[in-house]
Design a protein around this motif. Structure first.
Motif, PDB file in Angstrom:
ATOM      1  N   ASN A  74      -5.680  -0.529  -6.278  1.00  0.00           N
ATOM      2  CA  ASN A  74      -4.982   0.916  -6.510  1.00  0.00           C
ATOM      3  C   ASN A  74      -3.619   0.806  -7.468  1.00  0.00           C
ATOM      4  O   ASN A  74      -3.107   1.733  -7.548  1.00  0.00           O
ATOM      5  CB  ASN A  74      -4.570   1.506  -5.354  1.00  0.00           C
ATOM      6  CG  ASN A  74      -6.131   2.039  -4.707  1.00  0.00           C
ATOM      7  OD1 ASN A  74      -6.416   3.049  -4.823  1.00  0.00           O
ATOM      8  ND2 ASN A  74      -6.551   1.365  -3.564  1.00  0.00           N
ATOM      9  N   ASP A 133      -1.104  -2.257  -4.369  1.00  0.00           N
ATOM     10  CA  ASP A 133      -1.414  -0.816  -4.071  1.00  0.00           C
ATOM     11  C   ASP A 133      -0.244   0.105  -3.977  1.00  0.00           C
ATOM     12  O   ASP A 133       0.087   0.982  -3.034  1.00  0.00           O
ATOM     13  CB  ASP A 133      -2.229  -0.591  -2.982  1.00  0.00           C
ATOM     14  CG  ASP A 133      -3.837  -0.852  -3.016  1.00  0.00           C
ATOM     15  OD1 ASP A 133      -4.291  -1.172  -4.239  1.00  0.00           O
ATOM     16  OD2 ASP A 133      -4.539  -0.464  -2.129  1.00  0.00           O
ATOM     17  N   HIS A 167      -3.478  -9.412  -2.005  1.00  0.00           N
ATOM     18  CA  HIS A 167      -3.618  -8.054  -1.534  1.00  0.00           C
ATOM     19  C   HIS A 167      -4.545  -7.867  -0.264  1.00  0.00           C
ATOM     20  O   HIS A 167      -4.304  -7.341   0.546  1.00  0.00           O
ATOM     21  CB  HIS A 167      -3.942  -6.887  -2.771  1.00  0.00           C
ATOM     22  CG  HIS A 167      -4.218  -5.781  -2.360  1.00  0.00           C
ATOM     23  ND1 HIS A 167      -3.113  -4.838  -1.768  1.00  0.00           N
ATOM     24  CD2 HIS A 167      -5.557  -4.993  -2.156  1.00  0.00           C
ATOM     25  CE1 HIS A 167      -3.768  -3.888  -1.383  1.00  0.00           C
ATOM     26  NE2 HIS A 167      -5.114  -3.786  -1.657  1.00  0.00           N
ATOM     27  N   HIS A 206       0.916   3.499  -2.351  1.00  0.00           N
ATOM     28  CA  HIS A 206      -0.035   4.625  -2.701  1.00  0.00           C
ATOM     29  C   HIS A 206       0.652   5.992  -3.246  1.00  0.00           C
ATOM     30  O   HIS A 206       0.385   7.028  -3.025  1.00  0.00           O
ATOM     31  CB  HIS A 206      -1.098   4.979  -1.719  1.00  0.00           C
ATOM     32  CG  HIS A 206      -2.122   3.908  -1.558  1.00  0.00           C
ATOM     33  ND1 HIS A 206      -3.454   3.806  -2.293  1.00  0.00           N
ATOM     34  CD2 HIS A 206      -2.097   2.815  -0.676  1.00  0.00           C
ATOM     35  CE1 HIS A 206      -4.018   2.785  -1.575  1.00  0.00           C
ATOM     36  NE2 HIS A 206      -3.507   2.170  -0.739  1.00  0.00           N
ATOM     37  N   HIS A 213      -4.907  -0.931   5.454  1.00  0.00           N
ATOM     38  CA  HIS A 213      -4.330   0.117   6.053  1.00  0.00           C
ATOM     39  C   HIS A 213      -4.281   0.073   7.743  1.00  0.00           C
ATOM     40  O   HIS A 213      -4.553   0.999   8.279  1.00  0.00           O
ATOM     41  CB  HIS A 213      -4.982   1.231   5.730  1.00  0.00           C
ATOM     42  CG  HIS A 213      -4.812   1.402   3.924  1.00  0.00           C
ATOM     43  ND1 HIS A 213      -5.015   2.888   3.515  1.00  0.00           N
ATOM     44  CD2 HIS A 213      -4.397   0.755   3.274  1.00  0.00           C
ATOM     45  CE1 HIS A 213      -5.073   2.551   2.273  1.00  0.00           C
ATOM     46  NE2 HIS A 213      -4.394   1.370   2.104  1.00  0.00           N
ATOM     47  N   HIS A 227      -3.980  -4.172   2.160  1.00  0.00           N
ATOM     48  CA  HIS A 227      -5.209  -3.764   1.880  1.00  0.00           C
ATOM     49  C   HIS A 227      -5.823  -2.849   3.146  1.00  0.00           C
ATOM     50  O   HIS A 227      -6.399  -1.908   2.904  1.00  0.00           O
ATOM     51  CB  HIS A 227      -6.171  -4.704   1.393  1.00  0.00           C
ATOM     52  CG  HIS A 227      -7.281  -4.382   1.137  1.00  0.00           C
ATOM     53  ND1 HIS A 227      -7.953  -3.670   0.048  1.00  0.00           N
ATOM     54  CD2 HIS A 227      -8.518  -4.724   1.884  1.00  0.00           C
ATOM     55  CE1 HIS A 227      -9.211  -3.365   0.074  1.00  0.00           C
ATOM     56  NE2 HIS A 227      -9.739  -4.142   1.305  1.00  0.00           N
ATOM     57  N   ASP A 247       0.732  -1.061   0.054  1.00  0.00           N
ATOM     58  CA  ASP A 247      -0.078  -0.077   0.067  1.00  0.00           C
ATOM     59  C   ASP A 247       0.748   1.264  -0.065  1.00  0.00           C
ATOM     60  O   ASP A 247       0.757   2.074   0.789  1.00  0.00           O
ATOM     61  CB  ASP A 247      -1.023  -0.040   1.270  1.00  0.00           C
ATOM     62  CG  ASP A 247      -1.838  -1.132   1.272  1.00  0.00           C
ATOM     63  OD1 ASP A 247      -3.128  -1.076   0.681  1.00  0.00           O
ATOM     64  OD2 ASP A 247      -1.553  -2.261   1.453  1.00  0.00           O
TER      65      ASP A 247
HETATM   66 FE   LIG Z   1      -4.399   0.410   0.070  1.00  0.00          FE
END
Ligand SMILES: [Fe+2]
Length: 309
Positions: free
Chosen positions: A121, A91, A215, A63, A239, A237, A61
């Protein structure tokens, strides 16, 4: 009249105090904690008896946008850990131009053996959502009609470096004399997972340590991985709940996993078999919800050690 005025003043003070507390929490969450990166460490006893420890860096993640400079800098320093293996649970992207920034941030980590799967993402650009809906219900489950991201370019960067995409694939990889087997799925949050493509009992004549990679830790996926006899399951995933209550923890997991296992090392059982499971709270957030509260961004160094008993 005086009593009415006092009551009005008390009400105004209460409203202003609550507003000030809210603004303070938001400022802390968005200006400090969102960049307060932590390296978490866990030992996981999954190696054969007598094997030397093997260190796995779990990233998730990211991002990433070109503007998340602190996140890029922190990740670029992780290469100094010299892990034996990197596992990326997706992600990575949050911007059309993010791919070179992801690759540059990973830097020398790309020289290490690596394994990865994608998250929603990586495929689709973030869009504005009311962040409060995240706390009320899982984010949209259907594949959205929205702008796609250049995940194929990132795929090329990863595979050129020698990393292995284990999406709906079975792969084996020897690391320091231990035969690792990997099976992965595509993103369960978008219902892209087809675990059946890789299902079947772990063949212990070929694999010493079996790791399932996905994920989003939806129950149907982690159940199947545990049932087949995986030693360890890695996912991201959630968070970690992202906005948590101090002393209580996460309110949501953004999938059907229980909040008690929203992040960190736990176990998962299915069909009489039990696997270790590590869920990463992740490095980043959507650029449209750039806050974390009581849930700092993280990477995790898993030290694999010999099985007990
Ligand atoms: Fe995420």
């Amino acid at each position: 009249m005086s009593a009415t005025r006092d009551a009005a003043r008390a009400l105004a003070t209460g409203v202003l105090g609550t507003a000030a507390l809210g603004v303070g929490c938001l400022a802390y969450a968005g200006l400090y904690e969102v960049d307060a990166f932590r390296l978490r460490r866990f030992d996981v006893p999954v190696l054969p008896t007598g094997a030397s420890p093997i260190r796995v860096l779990h990233l998730s993640d990211f991002h990433l946008t070109p503007y998340a400079v602190k996140r890029q800098r922190w990740v670029s320093e992780l290469a100094g850990l010299e892990p034996d293996l990197v596992i990326n649970t997706g992600d990575n992207l949050a911007h059309q131009g993010a791919v070179p920034f992801v690759l540059r941030s990973l830097g020398r980590l790309l020289d290490k053996p690596g394994v990865y799967v994608w998250g929603s993402n990586d495929y689709y650009a973030p869009t504005f959502k009311n962040p409060l809906t995240y706390l009320v219900r899982p984010s949209r489950l259907t594949r959205p009609e929205k702008e796609t991201l250049p995940w194929q370019d990132l795929d090329r960067g990863f595979t050129d470096a020698g990393w292995l995409n284990v999406t709906h694939r079975r792969t084996t990889l020897p690391i320091r004399g231990v035969r690792f087997g990997f099976r992965g799925t595509d993103d369960g949050h978008l219902h892209l997972d087809r675990y059946a493509d890789v299902a079947g009992p772990i063949d212990r004549s070929e694999v010493d340590v079996a790791i399932g990679v996905t994920h989003a830790p939806y129950r149907r996926i982690i159940d199947a991985m545990a049932y087949d006899g995986h030693d360890l399951i890695l996912a991201g995933h959630t968070h970690g709940g992202q906005v948590c209550i101090p002393g209580y923890g996460a309110l949501v997991t953004n999938c059907d996993l229980d909040t008690a296992r929203v992040k960190g090392l736990a176990q998962h059982s299915a069909g009489g078999r039990t696997a270790w499971m590590h869920v990463s709270a992740g490095l980043g957030t959507s650029p449209y919800a750039p806050v974390r509260f009581a849930c700092p961004p993280e990477a995790t160094l898993l030290t694999l050690t010999p099985r007990m008993g």
